[in-house]
Design an enzyme around this catalytic site. Sequence first.
Site, PDB file in Angstrom:
ATOM      1  N   PHE A 113     -11.057  11.254-121.017  1.00  0.00           N
ATOM      2  CA  PHE A 113     -12.062  10.191-120.949  1.00  0.00           C
ATOM      3  C   PHE A 113     -13.406  10.799-121.373  1.00  0.00           C
ATOM      4  CE2 PHE A 113     -14.803   7.019-119.051  1.00  0.00           C
ATOM      5  CZ  PHE A 113     -14.052   5.863-119.069  1.00  0.00           C
ATOM      6  N   ASP A 193      -9.052  14.681-112.466  1.00  0.00           N
ATOM      7  CA  ASP A 193      -9.735  13.394-112.428  1.00  0.00           C
ATOM      8  C   ASP A 193      -8.696  12.348-112.029  1.00  0.00           C
ATOM      9  OD1 ASP A 193     -10.826  10.898-112.997  1.00  0.00           O
ATOM     10  OD2 ASP A 193     -11.932  11.614-114.754  1.00  0.00           O
ATOM     11  N   TYR A 218     -13.465   1.815-108.086  1.00  0.00           N
ATOM     12  CA  TYR A 218     -13.545   0.412-108.545  1.00  0.00           C
ATOM     13  C   TYR A 218     -12.336  -0.013-109.356  1.00  0.00           C
ATOM     14  CZ  TYR A 218     -15.639   3.041-112.455  1.00  0.00           C
ATOM     15  OH  TYR A 218     -15.884   3.953-113.440  1.00  0.00           O
ATOM     16  N   LYS A 219     -11.378   0.886-109.569  1.00  0.00           N
ATOM     17  CA  LYS A 219     -10.174   0.507-110.320  1.00  0.00           C
ATOM     18  C   LYS A 219      -9.110   0.040-109.318  1.00  0.00           C
ATOM     19  CE  LYS A 219     -11.689   3.254-114.186  1.00  0.00           C
ATOM     20  NZ  LYS A 219     -11.772   4.553-114.837  1.00  0.00           N
ATOM     21  N   ARG A 368      -3.644  -2.366-122.632  1.00  0.00           N
ATOM     22  CA  ARG A 368      -3.147  -1.937-121.320  1.00  0.00           C
ATOM     23  C   ARG A 368      -2.915  -3.175-120.462  1.00  0.00           C
ATOM     24  NH1 ARG A 368      -7.410   2.519-119.225  1.00  0.00           N
ATOM     25  NH2 ARG A 368      -8.666   0.625-119.124  1.00  0.00           N
TER      26      ARG A 368
HETATM   27  C1  LIG Z   1     -13.008   5.108-115.194  1.00  0.00           C
HETATM   28  C2  LIG Z   1     -13.050   6.544-115.496  1.00  0.00           C
HETATM   29  C3  LIG Z   1     -14.244   7.266-115.444  1.00  0.00           C
HETATM   30  C4  LIG Z   1     -15.547   6.555-115.168  1.00  0.00           C
HETATM   31  O1  LIG Z   1     -16.573   7.386-114.741  1.00  0.00           O
HETATM   32  P1  LIG Z   1     -17.813   6.719-113.967  1.00  0.00           P
HETATM   33  O2  LIG Z   1     -18.679   7.853-113.632  1.00  0.00           O
HETATM   34  O3  LIG Z   1     -17.250   6.011-112.775  1.00  0.00           O
HETATM   35  O4  LIG Z   1     -18.437   5.745-114.910  1.00  0.00           O
HETATM   36  C5  LIG Z   1     -14.198   8.625-115.692  1.00  0.00           C
HETATM   37  N1  LIG Z   1     -13.042   9.257-115.995  1.00  0.00           N
HETATM   38  C6  LIG Z   1     -11.863   8.569-116.068  1.00  0.00           C
HETATM   39  C7  LIG Z   1     -10.600   9.293-116.381  1.00  0.00           C
HETATM   40  C8  LIG Z   1     -11.843   7.213-115.820  1.00  0.00           C
HETATM   41  O5  LIG Z   1     -10.691   6.538-115.923  1.00  0.00           O
END
Ligand SMILES: *Cc1c(COP(=O)(O)O)cnc(C)c1O
Length: 408
Positions: A113, A193, A218-219, A368
Amino acid sequence: MEERTYREEFYIPEGKIYMDGNSLGLMSVRAEKAVERAMTSWKEYGIDGWGKGETPWFSLSEELGNRMAPLVGAKKEEVMVTGSTTVNLHQLAATFYQPTRKRNKIMTDALAFPTDVYALKSQLQLKGYGDSELLQVESVDGRVLEEETIIRTMTNDVALIVLPSVLYRSGQILDMERLTSEAHERGILIGFDLSHSIGAIPHDLHEWGVDFAFWCNYKYMNAGPGSVGGLFVHERHFDRTPGLTGWFGSDKEVQFDMDHSFRKAPDVGAYQLGTPHVLSAAPLIGSLEMFEEAGIEELRKKSLRLTAYLMDLIDEELASYGFDIANPRKDVKRGGHVYIEHPEAARITKALKAEGVIPDFRKPSGIRLAPVPLYNTFDDCRQTVEILKMIMEEKRYKMYDNERDVIA
Ligand SMILES: *Cc1c(COP(=O)(O)O)cnc(C)c1O
């Protein structure tokens, strides 16, 4: 598990089939009520809310950390609800990336990500290095990572490894236990992560010996947009001083002495920075209850059934329309969502949205679909595939432009 009851506790957007809980989980009545209670505490107590009310704010981060510990397979004192994914990664990399002349590289993967890569690059810079010290394990097919390749890249110049537990596009689960043990055999620290696995699959971080982990809530955790994230630090590291320090990382006994020398909390609490974001942590107080009641093992079982059913339908109904199921097929290798690829994915996504199905588009050609066990049903999966089939049969996607940037 009483699945019907949980679904009824969620606000499902009217007339929609919501298949995007892996990007933003839906609001539940319990999360909403928890926010209302936090607002009431503020309204009624003012400053005294730090110590009063059902969930005093002063110990809220610790309290929520304790409650999240079972979801990651940790001891209570190893988990804190604080910060955000990106901030927590900065904190953990600032702490655990301690380069030496011989061992100064950070390893991540080429499918990571973006925010994770940005954070790691800036941590390299802060320690006087550059992008050339970031190793990114390549993927052969642009979808999955080979664990063998990851292990081969664990050379003796690597100081730190940061990898996803579940890849955000293909939904592949990495074998965290195996990778941790291989990393440790080579004297490398490793963290994960968990943004795409928290609340979707069980973890056993403490037993696996993982050094650290971080995630957003939040997911799959359904704690609302921008809700406070989480972090885990294995107890064997409790003697370390966090790379970034702030007064909420103080030993609570002395925090209000206002002394200028930092006496850190004896556990993961030390990784907090400033005043907790009470209002954006509040929804988690309510949404966690559902995980506690339903149990992550049961939720995972239902998730596997839902996603297997969805994949079966895609295989049966959509094979002739050029869809490719691009997530791994084995249960131990796939997370909470199904990932399909199609050259017309951008337009198909727009057509799906117009027909009331909320999917999630990932450039250049990925869709997805996340049937979330707390609020999605087998019928949601069936209807999604039916609508998808209709869109393909009637070539409805051709009504939409192929502009990929407009889709969040
Ligand atoms: C959703 C997500 C993030 C988001 O990072 P935020 O700091 O919450 O914006 C980071 N890494 C991964 C793998 C994600 O899926």
